[in-house]
Scaffold this motif. Structure first.
Motif, short mmCIF file in Angstrom:
data_model
loop_
_atom_site.label_atom_id
_atom_site.label_comp_id
_atom_site.label_asym_id
_atom_site.label_seq_id
_atom_site.Cartn_x
_atom_site.Cartn_y
_atom_site.Cartn_z
N PHE A 49 1.10 -1.32 -0.08
CA PHE A 49 0.09 0.05 -0.02
C PHE A 49 0.92 1.14 0.01
O PHE A 49 1.53 1.80 1.02
CB PHE A 49 -0.90 -0.02 1.20
N ILE A 64 1.06 4.65 0.01
CA ILE A 64 0.20 6.00 0.45
C ILE A 64 1.07 7.14 0.28
O ILE A 64 0.43 8.37 0.48
CB ILE A 64 -0.21 5.83 2.02
N VAL A 114 3.18 1.36 4.88
CA VAL A 114 1.99 2.51 4.99
C VAL A 114 2.90 3.58 6.04
O VAL A 114 2.81 4.80 5.67
CB VAL A 114 0.91 1.96 5.48
N PHE A 142 -3.26 11.50 -3.32
CA PHE A 142 -4.29 10.62 -2.36
C PHE A 142 -5.45 10.41 -3.32
O PHE A 142 -6.06 9.15 -3.06
CB PHE A 142 -4.68 11.53 -1.37
N ILE A 169 -5.25 6.91 -4.62
CA ILE A 169 -5.82 5.91 -3.93
C ILE A 169 -7.13 5.51 -4.44
O ILE A 169 -7.55 4.35 -4.59
CB ILE A 169 -5.91 6.17 -2.43
N LEU A 197 -8.47 2.32 -6.39
CA LEU A 197 -9.62 1.27 -5.73
C LEU A 197 -10.69 1.19 -6.78
O LEU A 197 -11.57 0.10 -6.82
CB LEU A 197 -10.24 1.80 -4.47
N GLN A 213 -14.30 12.27 -2.66
CA GLN A 213 -13.08 11.36 -2.57
C GLN A 213 -13.27 10.45 -1.46
O GLN A 213 -13.00 9.23 -1.53
CB GLN A 213 -12.09 12.48 -2.61
N GLY A 214 -13.38 10.83 -0.26
CA GLY A 214 -13.56 10.29 0.96
C GLY A 214 -14.52 9.00 0.81
O GLY A 214 -14.19 7.79 1.28
N LEU A 215 -15.60 9.43 0.18
CA LEU A 215 -16.83 8.54 0.33
C LEU A 215 -16.63 7.33 -0.61
O LEU A 215 -16.74 6.19 -0.41
CB LEU A 215 -18.08 9.38 0.08
N ILE A 244 -13.55 6.29 -1.52
CA ILE A 244 -12.54 5.36 -1.14
C ILE A 244 -13.21 4.60 0.01
O ILE A 244 -13.02 3.35 0.08
CB ILE A 244 -11.41 6.20 -0.34
N LEU A 245 -14.13 5.11 0.92
CA LEU A 245 -14.95 4.39 1.61
C LEU A 245 -15.92 3.02 1.32
O LEU A 245 -15.68 1.84 1.75
CB LEU A 245 -15.79 5.22 2.78
N ALA A 294 -12.89 0.20 1.32
CA ALA A 294 -13.06 -0.35 2.76
C ALA A 294 -14.42 -1.26 2.81
O ALA A 294 -14.37 -2.29 3.50
CB ALA A 294 -12.97 0.63 3.92
N ASN A 303 -10.31 -3.07 4.29
CA ASN A 303 -8.57 -2.79 4.56
C ASN A 303 -8.77 -1.63 5.56
O ASN A 303 -9.59 -0.58 5.23
CB ASN A 303 -8.36 -2.43 3.21
N VAL A 326 -7.15 1.68 4.39
CA VAL A 326 -8.28 2.27 3.33
C VAL A 326 -9.37 3.04 3.99
O VAL A 326 -9.71 4.31 3.85
CB VAL A 326 -8.88 1.28 2.34
N ALA A 328 -10.08 7.15 4.30
CA ALA A 328 -11.50 7.48 3.95
C ALA A 328 -12.00 8.59 5.04
O ALA A 328 -12.55 9.48 4.48
CB ALA A 328 -12.47 6.36 3.55
N PHE A 377 -10.48 11.80 4.76
CA PHE A 377 -11.00 12.75 3.75
C PHE A 377 -12.41 13.23 3.89
O PHE A 377 -12.56 14.36 3.63
CB PHE A 377 -10.95 12.11 2.43
N ILE A 378 -13.30 12.39 4.52
CA ILE A 378 -14.81 12.62 4.80
C ILE A 378 -14.75 13.73 5.51
O ILE A 378 -15.38 14.65 5.52
CB ILE A 378 -15.40 11.50 5.00
#
Lengths: 377, 323
Positions: A84, A86, A146, A290, A293, A297, A339-341, A343-344, A348, B90, B93, B97, B100-101
């Motif tokens: 990973f 990062i 990481v 970032f 990532i 994904l 972006q965060g959502l 990635i989530l 994840a 993960n 990850v 996330a 960022f959120i």
């Protein structure tokens, strides 16, 4: 316990599931827009219009996409070997030194097509060098990649502030940036490419590094699926012990993978430095490392997935600027949330909807089997 | 005496900047000891700082603000827990996330609700923490040497500061002297054994994640309710990552965490103090080098050149019951 989920048809695995995850991410983003007191459909309209409404907008969208293809590929290559990375942010930032040095050295005497290859080599070398140490530490000293790449992001940021305020800044200048490059240090725009489709490029900085990004994507595909090294990387990513039994050198693969990943991240610097600004500025990476990532994904670490994912984020960046212009309460930070959502939900929580979808398909395929049987009889 | 005065001022600001690091690093200690990597410390801290600042500004109550900060941080922790424990996603990850959120939504919501460029309104006296002055601080200050130490170093901090330092032995006691702590550490080393003993690994890990949320909440609330009067966008500024570095630097042990945080805090305070002044013997040191030093030290430690940092064995691996 390698794969707890049943095998699904390819289009479900690589098409439907990512789309469902993406849709959920956007749904939640829409809720945030509602919470701010704006209309999410209006925001979506401005997003699409701002990204595709005019040739100039498309040029900007593809300009951002170029950056994200590089960083997305960088993350993906490392993913294949089970690493990973990062630290794309830091590697891209340091890669900028390679670009700036090539430009500062030759821009006044040479045309761009001489400077460009040197800048590519420079950016890749500096990016790879910045990724070498974390890779080496992981391979030889067992320090978690990481953590070391996060630390290297911060070290890169301090290093670049130092270089730009003390070393690379021209004498007598106050702002922390290099001098503006002459003609030879600036990449030509791809206006001809857009004009094939009858589009005007306007002021958009859409430039030749886009073509380089496509070549890099093809190169990554070749590397991962058509070379011995790629095979070793994938083996290690799936099962380190299998790789060890097969006599592959784990530490060699780790270091080489990280250096390729860093080189790809470093090449990202070509686009903003030579393609847009014509100089190296503080914080020119602006979080693209970032975004990589999220792109990797979403694109499931395959170049064919990474390019559309990068374009999607290009749309978000360019269209997001338009939204913030039309609807001031939705600033560009909205992109960070999306972006965060992504990635989530695409990363994840990628398996959240899988059981339901698997159930749906196993029942329908059983029904299809029954139908085929009755027809045969 | 002047040199002594400088030292006291420096140590005082060291304590001030170390507090959020200590809270956040202890928060990370709880999850990582239970086998869940957490690089979302930064995001949780930021979310808590925003919630604390916003609620304190609206209700004019510092305690409601603190409560809101802790609550939001615990919610974010549970998202991380759901993704990494229940969904076996993960963990890195998921942490990215969350960072960022939170980074995006604190600005968007803050701007929508308060319209001050991503800030929350400045907090009045009653809506933020006040410093506590120990008895006789002013009279004792006159005594050379002991006076300034008592009056400036020990006295005159926020209640959260004292809580942060108290949390160090408390965390140690919880982790090393209670049944809960033993099981928590076991879940991070060998979850299979814990499962065999009839203890739910999932529930254990969720509790660890909640502990982390509470402590991150304190860290965030300290930033917006004590250190400054209100939330400023991006106010954590990488403190979550420094805390993570401190956690590793301390090799996942409570008292070492306090020392590591104080060291990193000292470097920070020293860098601010140094700005432009040459050091004796060494000469001019770039501020950037001082800022990067915590990260460089952590990398050197990770490389195994200053002892060896051995993380919890089951860290980062989701637990799957054998079937």
């Amino acid at each position: 316990m390698s794969n707890p989920y049943a095998k699904l048809p390819g289009w479900v695995e690589y098409g439907l599931i990512p789309l469902v995850n993406l849709a959920v991410a956007f749904l939640v983003a829409g809720l945030v827009v509602l919470l701010v007191g704006e209309n999410p459909f209006e925001a979506a309209y401005h997003l699409i219009n701002g990204a595709f409404g005019r040739g100039e907008y498309i040029g900007f969208t593809l300009y951002y996409a170029t950056t994200f293809i590089f960083t997305g590929l960088a993350v993906a290559v490392a993913f294949h070997a089970g690493l990973f990375n990062i630290g794309g942010e830091g590697q891209a930032y340091v890669g900028g030194i390679g670009v700036a040095l090539a430009c500062l050295w030759l821009d006044q005497t040479m045309p761009w097509f001489v400077v460009f290859p040197l800048a590519i080599i420079g950016s890749a070398l500096f990016g790879a060098a910045w990724a070498f140490l974390p890779g080496w530490l992981q391979a030889k000293r067992g320090s978690h990649i990481v953590i070391t790449t996060i630390m290297f992001n911060f070290i890169a940021s301090s290093l670049m502030v130092y270089l730009l305020t003390r070393v690379l800044k021209p004498l007598g200048s106050m702002s922390p940036q290099t001098r503006t490059f002459a003609e030879g240090g600036q990449l030509p725009k791809l206006d001809w490419l857009l004009s094939i489709f009858g589009l005007e490029i306007g002021t958009a900085p859409f430039n030749v590094s886009f073509l380089l990004a496509l070549v890099a994507a093809f190169g990554v595909w070749l590397l991962i699926w058509r070379t011995k090294l790629g095979y070793e990387m994938r083996t290690m990513g799936h099962s380190p012990s299998a790789a060890r039994y097969a006599g592959m050198s784990e530490s060699r693969i780790t270091v080489v993978t990280m250096m390729i990943s860093g080189a790809l991240a470093g090449m990202m610097a070509l686009n903003p430095i030579m393609g847009e600004q014509g100089r190296m500025q503080l914080d020119f990476v602006q979080g693209a490392g970032f975004v990589g990532i999220a792109v990797a994904l979403m694109g499931r670490s395959h170049p064919a997935g990474i390019i559309p994912a990068a374009v999607l984020f290009g749309v978000l960046y360019q269209g997001g600027a338009e939204i913030s212009f039309e609807m001031p309460s939705i600033s560009r930070d909205m992109i960070v949330i999306i972006q965060g959502l992504v990635i989530l939900f695409a990363g994840a929580l990628e398996n959240m909807f899988r059981p339901a979808i698997t159930r749906l398909f196993s029942t329908s395929s059983r029904r299809a089997a029954v139908v085929a049987q009755t027809k045969g009889a | 005496m002047d040199f002594f005065h400088v030292i006291v001022v420096l140590l005082e600001s060291t304590i001030r900047v170390s507090v959020p690091l200590i809270f956040a690093a202890l928060a990370g200690l709880f999850t990582e000891r239970a086998g869940i990597f957490d690089i979302g410390l930064e995001g949780k801290m930021l979310g808590a700082a925003f919630a604390a600042g916003a609620v304190a500004a609206i209700t004019q109550s510092v305690w409601l603000g603190l409560l809101a900060g802790v609550l939001i941080s615990v919610c974010l922790s549970l998202v991380h827990g759901y993704a990494s424990i229940t969904q076996r996603g993960n963990q890195i990850v998921s942490g990215v996330a969350i960072n960022f959120i939170v980074a995006g939504s604190t600005v968007i919501l803050g701007e929508a609700w308060f319209r001050q460029g991503g800030r929350t309104p400045a907090l009045a006296e009653g809506a933020r923490f006040q410093t506590i002055t120990f008895p006789f601080a002013d009279t004792i200050r006159e005594i050379p040497f002991i006076g300034p130490i008592y009056a400036d170093l020990l006295s005159g901090h926020f209640i959260l500061t004292y809580l942060a330092f108290a949390m160090v032995p408390i965390s140690w006691w919880i982790l090393y002297r209670t049944r809960f702590g033993l099981r928590l550490r076991a879940v991070g080393e060998n979850p299979g054994a814990v499962d065999t003993a009839g203890i739910s690994v999932i529930w254990m890990r969720y509790r660890a994640v909640i502990c982390c949320g509470i402590l991150c909440g304190f860290a965030g609330a300290y930033l917006s309710l004590a250190m400054t009067a209100g939330f400023v966008k991006g106010m954590t500024a990488g403190k979550g990552y420094i805390a993570l570095a401190a956690l590793i630097f301390a090799k996942w042990r409570p008292f070492n965490i306090m020392l590591a945080c104080l060291l990193f805090g000292f470097l920070d305070a020293f860098a601010i103090r140094l700005q432009g002044n040459p050091l004796p013997l060494i000469g001019q040191v770039p501020v950037q080098l001082m800022q990067a030093l915590p990260y460089i030290l952590t990398v050197i430690l990770l490389a195994g050149f200053i002892g060896k940092a051995i993380p919890p064995k089951a860290g980062g691996v989701p637990y799957v019951k054998e079937r």
